[in-house]
Design an enzyme around this catalytic site. Structure first.
Site, short mmCIF file in Angstrom:
data_model
loop_
_atom_site.label_atom_id
_atom_site.label_comp_id
_atom_site.label_asym_id
_atom_site.label_seq_id
_atom_site.Cartn_x
_atom_site.Cartn_y
_atom_site.Cartn_z
N ARG A 167 55.23 41.67 82.38
CA ARG A 167 54.31 42.39 83.25
C ARG A 167 54.14 43.84 82.79
NH1 ARG A 167 56.45 43.45 87.50
NH2 ARG A 167 58.50 42.51 87.21
N LYS B 294 51.85 37.31 90.43
CA LYS B 294 52.41 38.46 91.12
C LYS B 294 51.33 39.28 91.84
CE LYS B 294 57.01 38.59 90.78
NZ LYS B 294 57.59 37.27 90.54
N HIS C 13 60.70 38.40 98.15
CA HIS C 13 60.88 38.03 96.74
C HIS C 13 62.19 37.25 96.66
CE1 HIS C 13 61.29 39.32 92.27
NE2 HIS C 13 60.55 38.25 92.38
N SER D 198 64.18 40.29 89.09
CA SER D 198 64.03 39.43 87.92
C SER D 198 65.36 39.25 87.18
CB SER D 198 63.00 40.06 86.98
OG SER D 198 62.75 39.20 85.93
N LYS E 257 67.37 33.65 90.83
CA LYS E 257 66.63 32.97 91.91
C LYS E 257 66.25 31.54 91.50
CE LYS E 257 63.31 36.00 92.23
NZ LYS E 257 63.83 36.93 91.21
N THR E 258 65.62 31.44 90.33
CA THR E 258 65.14 30.13 89.88
C THR E 258 66.32 29.22 89.55
OG1 THR E 258 63.12 31.11 89.02
CG2 THR E 258 63.70 28.96 88.16
N ASP F 61 60.57 31.63 93.97
CA ASP F 61 60.27 33.05 93.77
C ASP F 61 59.69 33.83 94.96
OD1 ASP F 61 60.39 35.12 91.70
OD2 ASP F 61 58.21 35.15 91.83
N ARG G 15 59.05 31.65 78.92
CA ARG G 15 58.93 31.06 80.26
C ARG G 15 58.24 29.72 80.21
NH1 ARG G 15 60.19 34.22 85.24
NH2 ARG G 15 60.70 36.27 84.43
#
Ligand code: ATP
Ligand code: MN
Length: 532
Positions: free
Chosen positions: A60, A200, A219, A239, A243-244, A258, A324
């Site tokens: 990003r 996002k 988030h 990030s 989380k994932t 997410d 990714r």
């Protein structure tokens, strides 16, 4: 020419976007893959995955994101964190982007942001790249085909990677721009092909819209015990904190990886797909996520592969460390079909502490939870943002400052109310370094983190003995069956205890210096939980 299925009253022309070449509305996955391959945007990989690279931008560009400063949002946007753009500059950007688009082929996807019909947003995403259409179709929630006939977009995103902005004329910083206009309900993205900007942007919108409806946007990832929505857990984290990885647990039903909302009805996923990191992804440690990289239409971004055998190289960081893959939730066998969970019973705050100071798990009082939520401590992982090359300690409030258009206290208050109402148990989990800082110690074994989380979620961790941490004031378990007891006490994992104490003192000081900015805005009990 118009192809595909669309509400005849809501075509691009009806929105004033005219003079394009072919417009492809709501193509389904095989057609999008076909188009993307035919246009040379990437290649078909093993199992039918779509392999592509995003060019110059592999993460990003938070510094190139702008909010248009109009009267209606003037007093509600957190301007210290959201760069303003003048309405006139946005209008010039809009006009120039539309004229740049003339004659080109575009892909349109009409999708929902939000699994709960009461709170969802109808979003149209117009993309220059066919594979961006595929990406966002995976990531958001797909209406039934028949619903498309009456779909009227609330918001429109136009993503045009070949458009270069002009800072002098368009009021931006570089040729790259992500501009949100709350009055026009329009987002313009130019000069970056990093697909994550699309998802996002929708998250940023929901983060603005939902608090006014009493819904907490988060988030976080989320899962629940199979067949039991009362056993819902959410995992906040910046990030790279896990989380994932940690929400995709074999013994839990995955709600999402997410972005979620917490309303009076429970939790709901904003999305319909996952966007997982693939660097060093192993079939053994994460079999489900690994398998998606060989499934039809999964978007595999910036991974290096053998041009002849199409074998993916999971270790290769030469394009970026932020490799990714994007896939629909149904590619994970134990994913929720509805995207809906119950009221969170456990609230987990993930942090990746590259200093090696924080314990692998700690129990937080509601006030401590608020303290850590507002602090948002972690170490940035290399690659996710441009220019980050080694784990860098940072504070990013609400575990997602780049996506928060409102002031942190707005989200903090909402979360505080929700936790007070439901009595959720809060935990801080360090998935970062142990036995020393980055460079000396090693990353926390995923197996240990999973074991601690299992114990927290099944309630068994509440029954063990806890000690009060001298530096942070939270409670840390002393012994957990199946986990090396040394690991539970970070100081014990360091060979040099004096070095640990110095490092801990440094971190406490960083927390306390960072938290000063929130002191004028918070309640006495959270103030009391402040450290240092
Ligand atoms: P993003 O918001 O960018 O999607 P994320 O929070 O979803 O980030 P993950 O994609 O889950 O983060 O990334 C965590 C990375 O850290 C993975 O590559 C995982 O293999 C690695 N990792 C190493 N140790 C751990 C641990 N103990 N717990 C969780 N993840 C770990
Ligand atoms: Mn993730």
């Amino acid at each position: 020419m118009t192809n595909g299925r669309v509400n005849p009253k809501a075509t691009l022309e009806a929105q004033g976007i005219t003079g394009l070449g072919n417009v492809y509305y709501n193509l389904i996955e095989p057609a999008l893959v076909e188009a993307a391959v035919a246009r040379g945007e990437g290649r078909l990989g093993k199992g039918g995955a779509f392999l592509c690279s995003t060019g110059q931008f592999t993460g990003r560009s938070p510094k190139d994101k702008f909010v248009v400063r109009t009267a209606s949002v003037e007093n509600t946007i957190w301007w210290e964190n959201n760069a303003p753009m003048a309405p006139e500059a946005f209008d010039r950007l809009h006009a120039d982007m539309l004229s740049h688009m003339k004659g080109g082929d575009y892909f349109v996807q009409d999708l929902f942001g939000g699994a709960d019909p009461a709170h969802r947003l109808d979003v149209r995403v117009v993309t220059e790249l066919a594979w961006h259409g595929l990406f966002i179709r995976h990531m958001l929630r797909r209406p039934d085909r028949a619903e498309l006939d009456s779909f009227t977009p609330d918001w429109t995103i136009i993503n045009c990677p070949t458009f270069k902005a002009d800072p002098a004329k368009h009021g931006c910083r570089t040729e790259t721009v992500i501009a949100l206009n709350f009055d026009k309900k329009l987002i313009l993205i130019g000069n970056t092909a990093y697909a994550g900007e699309n998802k996002k942007s929708v998250f940023t919108l929901l983060n603005y819209i939902l608090p006014e409806k009493g819904v907490m946007p988060m988030h976080c990832s989320a899962n629940h015990a199979p067949g039991n929505l009362d056993e819902t857990a959410i995992f906040f984290g910046l990030s790279g904190t896990g989380k994932t990885t940690l929400s995709a647990a074999p013994d839990r039903t995955l709600i999402g990886d997410d972005e979620h909302g917490w309303s009076d009805n429970g939790t709901f996923n904003f999305e319909g797909g996952c966007y997982a990191k693939t660097i060093n992804l192993s079939a053994e440690a994460e079999p489900e996520i690994y398998a998606t990289t060989h499934k039809f239409a999964t978007v595999v971004e910036n991974m290096v592969y053998d041009p002849e055998t199409l074998e993916l190289d999971f270790a290769d960081k030469s394009l970026t460390e932020n490799t990714r893959c994007a896939y629909p939730l149904e590619y994970i066998s134990n994913a929720s079909a509805t995207g809906l969970g119950g009221m969170p019973k456990n609230v987990i705050m993930l942090t990746c502490d590259a200093y090696g100071v924080l314990p692998p798990i700690a129990r937080l009082t509601p006030a401590q939870a608020m303290y850590h939520f507002l602090s948002g401590f972690t170490s940035k992982t290399p690659g996710t943002e441009r220019g980050v090359v080694e784990p860098t300690p940072t504070f990013s409030t609400c575990f997602g400052a780049p996506f928060m258009p409102r002031r942190p206290e707005v989200y903090g208050k909402l979360l505080q109310e929700k936790i007070a109402k439901t009595g959720a148990t809060c935990w801080l989990v360090n998935t970062g370094w142990s036995g020393g800082a980055f460079g000396t110690g090693r990353r926390m074994p995923i197996k240990a983190t999973r074991a601690l989380l299992s114990a927290a979620l099944d309630g068994s961790l509440n029954k063990v003995k806890f000690r009060k941490d001298a530096n942070f004031g939270f409670e840390v378990p002393v012994e957990v069956p199946g986990v090396d007891a040394t690991l539970l006490d970070p100081r014990a994992t360091w060979a040099d205890k004096a070095a640990y104490d110095a490092q801990a003192a440094k971190l406490v000081k960083m927390f306390s210096e960072n938290f000063g900015q929130y002191l004028p805005h918070i309640d006495a009990d959270v103030k009391a939980a402040a450290i240092g």
